[in-house]
Design a protein around this motif. Structure first.
Motif, mmCIF file in Angstrom:
data_model
loop_
_atom_site.group_PDB
_atom_site.id
_atom_site.type_symbol
_atom_site.label_atom_id
_atom_site.label_comp_id
_atom_site.label_asym_id
_atom_site.label_seq_id
_atom_site.Cartn_x
_atom_site.Cartn_y
_atom_site.Cartn_z
ATOM 1 N N LYS A 67 0.832 -1.209 0.000
ATOM 2 C CA LYS A 67 0.000 0.000 0.000
ATOM 3 C C LYS A 67 0.862 1.253 0.000
ATOM 4 O O LYS A 67 0.540 2.243 -0.656
ATOM 5 C CB LYS A 67 -0.940 0.005 1.216
ATOM 6 N N SER A 68 1.956 1.226 0.734
ATOM 7 C CA SER A 68 2.861 2.371 0.774
ATOM 8 C C SER A 68 3.471 2.628 -0.601
ATOM 9 O O SER A 68 3.546 3.775 -1.060
ATOM 10 C CB SER A 68 3.965 2.111 1.797
ATOM 11 N N GLU A 69 3.903 1.565 -1.269
ATOM 12 C CA GLU A 69 4.472 1.714 -2.608
ATOM 13 C C GLU A 69 3.424 2.219 -3.591
ATOM 14 O O GLU A 69 3.715 3.052 -4.451
ATOM 15 C CB GLU A 69 5.052 0.379 -3.080
ATOM 16 N N GLU A 70 2.201 1.731 -3.449
ATOM 17 C CA GLU A 70 1.117 2.175 -4.336
ATOM 18 C C GLU A 70 0.820 3.661 -4.118
ATOM 19 O O GLU A 70 0.652 4.417 -5.077
ATOM 20 C CB GLU A 70 -0.142 1.345 -4.070
ATOM 21 N N ALA A 71 0.771 4.082 -2.850
ATOM 22 C CA ALA A 71 0.506 5.490 -2.547
ATOM 23 C C ALA A 71 1.640 6.373 -3.066
ATOM 24 O O ALA A 71 1.396 7.462 -3.598
ATOM 25 C CB ALA A 71 0.323 5.683 -1.043
ATOM 26 N N SER A 72 2.868 5.908 -2.926
ATOM 27 C CA SER A 72 4.019 6.671 -3.420
ATOM 28 C C SER A 72 3.967 6.806 -4.940
ATOM 29 O O SER A 72 4.193 7.899 -5.479
ATOM 30 C CB SER A 72 5.311 5.968 -3.000
ATOM 31 N N ARG A 73 3.632 5.718 -5.612
ATOM 32 C CA ARG A 73 3.545 5.754 -7.081
ATOM 33 C C ARG A 73 2.424 6.691 -7.530
ATOM 34 O O ARG A 73 2.598 7.490 -8.448
ATOM 35 C CB ARG A 73 3.323 4.335 -7.616
ATOM 36 N N THR A 74 1.299 6.632 -6.851
ATOM 37 C CA THR A 74 0.173 7.501 -7.194
ATOM 38 C C THR A 74 0.538 8.966 -6.978
ATOM 39 O O THR A 74 0.204 9.826 -7.798
ATOM 40 C CB THR A 74 -1.059 7.134 -6.341
ATOM 41 N N ALA A 75 1.230 9.246 -5.867
ATOM 42 C CA ALA A 75 1.642 10.627 -5.593
ATOM 43 C C ALA A 75 2.613 11.135 -6.663
ATOM 44 O O ALA A 75 2.497 12.273 -7.130
ATOM 45 C CB ALA A 75 2.282 10.716 -4.211
ATOM 46 N N LYS A 76 3.557 10.294 -7.061
ATOM 47 C CA LYS A 76 4.514 10.698 -8.099
ATOM 48 C C LYS A 76 3.807 10.962 -9.421
ATOM 49 O O LYS A 76 4.126 11.929 -10.119
ATOM 50 C CB LYS A 76 5.586 9.623 -8.278
ATOM 51 N N GLU A 77 2.849 10.107 -9.770
ATOM 52 C CA GLU A 77 2.095 10.311 -11.010
ATOM 53 C C GLU A 77 1.301 11.607 -10.956
ATOM 54 O O GLU A 77 1.239 12.344 -11.946
ATOM 55 C CB GLU A 77 1.166 9.120 -11.260
ATOM 56 N N THR A 78 0.705 11.897 -9.804
ATOM 57 C CA THR A 78 -0.067 13.124 -9.651
ATOM 58 C C THR A 78 0.836 14.346 -9.766
ATOM 59 O O THR A 78 0.476 15.327 -10.429
ATOM 60 C CB THR A 78 -0.791 13.128 -8.291
ATOM 61 N N VAL A 79 2.007 14.285 -9.145
ATOM 62 C CA VAL A 79 2.954 15.402 -9.244
ATOM 63 C C VAL A 79 3.386 15.606 -10.687
ATOM 64 O O VAL A 79 3.456 16.743 -11.174
ATOM 65 C CB VAL A 79 4.183 15.153 -8.325
ATOM 66 N N ASP A 80 3.679 14.512 -11.376
ATOM 67 C CA ASP A 80 4.069 14.627 -12.791
ATOM 68 C C ASP A 80 2.951 15.247 -13.627
ATOM 69 O O ASP A 80 3.207 16.108 -14.471
ATOM 70 C CB ASP A 80 4.445 13.258 -13.357
ATOM 71 N N ASP A 81 1.720 14.805 -13.392
ATOM 72 C CA ASP A 81 0.580 15.349 -14.136
ATOM 73 C C ASP A 81 0.394 16.835 -13.852
ATOM 74 O O ASP A 81 0.165 17.632 -14.772
ATOM 75 C CB ASP A 81 -0.703 14.596 -13.782
ATOM 76 N N LEU A 82 0.488 17.212 -12.577
ATOM 77 C CA LEU A 82 0.317 18.625 -12.214
ATOM 78 C C LEU A 82 1.457 19.488 -12.760
ATOM 79 O O LEU A 82 1.230 20.625 -13.184
ATOM 80 C CB LEU A 82 0.208 18.775 -10.697
ATOM 81 N N THR A 83 2.665 18.944 -12.745
ATOM 82 C CA THR A 83 3.801 19.685 -13.298
ATOM 83 C C THR A 83 3.618 19.927 -14.793
ATOM 84 O O THR A 83 3.836 21.034 -15.287
ATOM 85 C CB THR A 83 5.109 18.909 -13.044
ATOM 86 N N THR A 84 3.197 18.900 -15.493
ATOM 87 C CA THR A 84 2.958 19.037 -16.930
ATOM 88 C C THR A 84 1.850 20.051 -17.201
ATOM 89 O O THR A 84 1.987 20.918 -18.078
ATOM 90 C CB THR A 84 2.589 17.672 -17.540
ATOM 91 N N ALA A 85 0.766 19.959 -16.435
ATOM 92 C CA ALA A 85 -0.346 20.897 -16.608
ATOM 93 C C ALA A 85 0.102 22.325 -16.299
ATOM 94 O O ALA A 85 -0.279 23.274 -17.000
ATOM 95 C CB ALA A 85 -1.517 20.507 -15.717
ATOM 96 N N GLY A 86 0.919 22.495 -15.265
ATOM 97 C CA GLY A 86 1.432 23.823 -14.922
ATOM 98 C C GLY A 86 2.303 24.410 -16.015
ATOM 99 O O GLY A 86 2.211 25.603 -16.337
ATOM 100 N N ARG A 87 3.143 23.574 -16.592
ATOM 101 C CA ARG A 87 3.999 24.043 -17.685
ATOM 102 C C ARG A 87 3.175 24.453 -18.892
ATOM 103 O O ARG A 87 3.463 25.460 -19.544
ATOM 104 C CB ARG A 87 4.990 22.958 -18.077
ATOM 105 N N VAL A 88 2.148 23.680 -19.193
ATOM 106 C CA VAL A 88 1.285 24.007 -20.337
ATOM 107 C C VAL A 88 0.580 25.339 -20.081
ATOM 108 O O VAL A 88 0.525 26.205 -20.972
ATOM 109 C CB VAL A 88 0.261 22.868 -20.583
ATOM 110 N N LYS A 89 0.045 25.527 -18.876
ATOM 111 C CA LYS A 89 -0.649 26.788 -18.547
ATOM 112 C C LYS A 89 0.315 27.968 -18.584
ATOM 113 O O LYS A 89 -0.036 29.049 -19.057
ATOM 114 C CB LYS A 89 -1.299 26.689 -17.161
#
Length: 106
Positions: free
Chosen positions: A47-69
């Motif tokens: 569960k810890s690894e899953e939460a870490s992976r999900t958090a990293k994916e969310t950060v990557d998505d938000l970073t990409t969205a921020g760069r586009v904006k």
């Protein structure tokens, strides 16, 4: 029909628990507890690894969205400067004046 003697003997044998039987049951319980502990540890790690992976994916998505904006905002600003250079110069001067006032008061 079960006689009273047979029923009494069955009850007696059910109550005749030896120390060896108790030791065996305690050993089984210890093994079960160890297995449960290992299972819970593995579950927590997964569960810890899953939460870490999900958090990293969310950060990557938000970073990409921020760069586009940010890129869109930059393009809009450049377009505004090209179409209305005098207004853009006035706004820049006003913002610079306000920043100067704020920093001079400190």
């Amino acid at each position: 029909m079960v006689s009273a003697k047979t029923a009494n003997r069955d009850t007696k044998s059910a109550h005749d628990v030896t120390v060896g039987d108790l030791s065996d049951q305690i050993a089984v319980l210890k093994n079960d507890i160890a297995a449960l502990t290992n299972t819970l540890g593995a579950y927590g790690k997964a569960k810890s690894e899953e939460a870490s992976r999900t958090a990293k994916e969310t950060v990557d998505d938000l970073t990409t969205a921020g760069r586009v904006k940010a890129l869109e905002a930059q393009q809009q600003a450049e377009e505004f400067i090209r179409t209305q250079p005098a207004t853009a110069l006035g706004i820049a001067a006003g913002v610079g004046f306000l920043v100067g006032l704020i920093t001079a008061r400190r």
